[in-house]
Design an enzyme around this catalytic site. Sequence first.
Site, short mmCIF file in Angstrom:
data_model
loop_
_atom_site.label_atom_id
_atom_site.label_comp_id
_atom_site.label_asym_id
_atom_site.label_seq_id
_atom_site.Cartn_x
_atom_site.Cartn_y
_atom_site.Cartn_z
N GLY A 1 0.65 -1.18 0.00
CA GLY A 1 -0.09 0.00 0.05
C GLY A 1 0.72 1.20 0.22
O GLY A 1 0.36 2.17 0.85
N ALA A 2 1.76 1.30 -0.83
CA ALA A 2 3.25 2.41 -0.74
C ALA A 2 2.40 3.58 -1.84
O ALA A 2 3.23 4.44 -1.97
CB ALA A 2 4.31 1.71 -0.94
N ASN A 3 1.56 3.53 -2.43
CA ASN A 3 1.11 4.45 -3.46
C ASN A 3 0.59 5.71 -3.10
O ASN A 3 0.35 6.60 -3.59
CB ASN A 3 0.27 3.76 -4.54
CG ASN A 3 -1.03 3.39 -4.16
OD1 ASN A 3 -1.37 2.56 -3.09
ND2 ASN A 3 -2.15 3.68 -4.79
N THR A 4 0.31 5.66 -1.83
CA THR A 4 -0.41 6.76 -0.91
C THR A 4 -0.30 6.96 0.49
O THR A 4 0.22 5.86 1.24
CB THR A 4 -1.98 6.68 -1.26
OG1 THR A 4 -2.60 8.02 -0.95
CG2 THR A 4 -2.66 5.62 -0.55
N GLY A 5 -0.54 7.98 1.02
CA GLY A 5 -0.73 7.99 2.45
C GLY A 5 0.55 7.62 3.31
O GLY A 5 1.68 8.12 2.90
N TYR B 1 -13.17 -4.11 11.39
CA TYR B 1 -12.12 -3.29 11.39
C TYR B 1 -11.15 -3.52 12.56
O TYR B 1 -10.05 -3.73 12.46
CB TYR B 1 -12.20 -1.77 11.19
CG TYR B 1 -10.99 -1.02 11.11
CD1 TYR B 1 -10.35 -1.10 9.70
CD2 TYR B 1 -10.36 -0.34 12.11
CE1 TYR B 1 -9.07 -0.42 9.68
CE2 TYR B 1 -9.48 0.51 12.07
CZ TYR B 1 -8.49 0.22 10.86
OH TYR B 1 -7.37 1.15 10.98
#
Length: 359
Positions: free
Chosen positions: A49-53, A208
Amino acid sequence: MRTFVLSLPFLIGLLVVATLGVVKTYLLMMRGECRSTNNLTGKTVIITGANTGIGKETAIDLAKRGARVILACRDTKKALAAKDDIVRESGNDNVIVRHLDLASLWSVRQFASEILKNEPRLDILINNAGCVTMEKKLTPDGLEYQMQANHFGHFLLTNLLLELLKKSAPSRIINVSSCLYTWKRTLDLNNLNSELSYNNSSLYHGVYYNSKLVQVLCTRHLAPLISQSGVTVNSVCPGLVNTEIFRSTSSWFQMAASFVLFIFSKVYSAWFLILQSYFRIKYYFRITFFLFEIQTAKEGAQTSIHVAVASEISDVTGQFFCDCRIIKTSKLADNPNLAKKVWEISETCVDLQPEERNY
């Protein structure tokens, strides 16, 4: 000579403003920041998940340190755009994009196979990707989408890459969880994958919280299993960060969440400061006190970066970090028997084969 009469409402307002100012200053002073200057030249890092945030900011920092950074992302188009940003900001062009859909066990196995085939080493694995959904949805593997994207996918990935991490030791695994797991007081193992019921309440979203709790439990269970291997595993809380974690929810929920988080960031910390004056201080008071101060993605990435690179914690394993400090976990998360059961259920859910058990 003029005299001023201060009304009671004015005094109360002044007190509130002053209190919020003190709280804000305290939060800024206590906010964690990675101060390590360690260089990572020659090291390989995988960040999901390294494309944002938070993931993207973590990648920028580690790339600046000279690491070979592999962006493991579901949306390769966004990942390629993020790669350009990371290369530009870090000055390091050794940034690679690889497709990984954590909601597909087949994709996880394909990704791991490619890594094992092409990468001679792996020094840091950061299981960063996460999502929040409001409706029950099953993946092609028959698992609840949120649980698989947040936990089961990372669980399988970690096991598949563990042998390479051992060969590259000393190496580190970082599981990005959340302090919100402390809101759980029980864990129904018969409903871990929402087999019996699904809680989609926006005020208490059990799935969650479950996914974040089981990440902490599995971190706790894995640590002693690999304690002699040179591989450490820890979980972290980034705090409340302005990211795209609600992207899988409806547009109305995203707007509502943004508004609520803004309000909480202004008043919730002050409320818990007052609570701590009247009640015995508990770990969840302290955690929540920090949690509801909205941070930027760069600020939220500091704890992940700290646990990935800091020399002083090179031998620390099985711990939970928040604001670059070790935080006491809840009694539920500190239960070794529960951790073992969750681990075994997770192995079954991802159909972990004997040859894939590298611990």
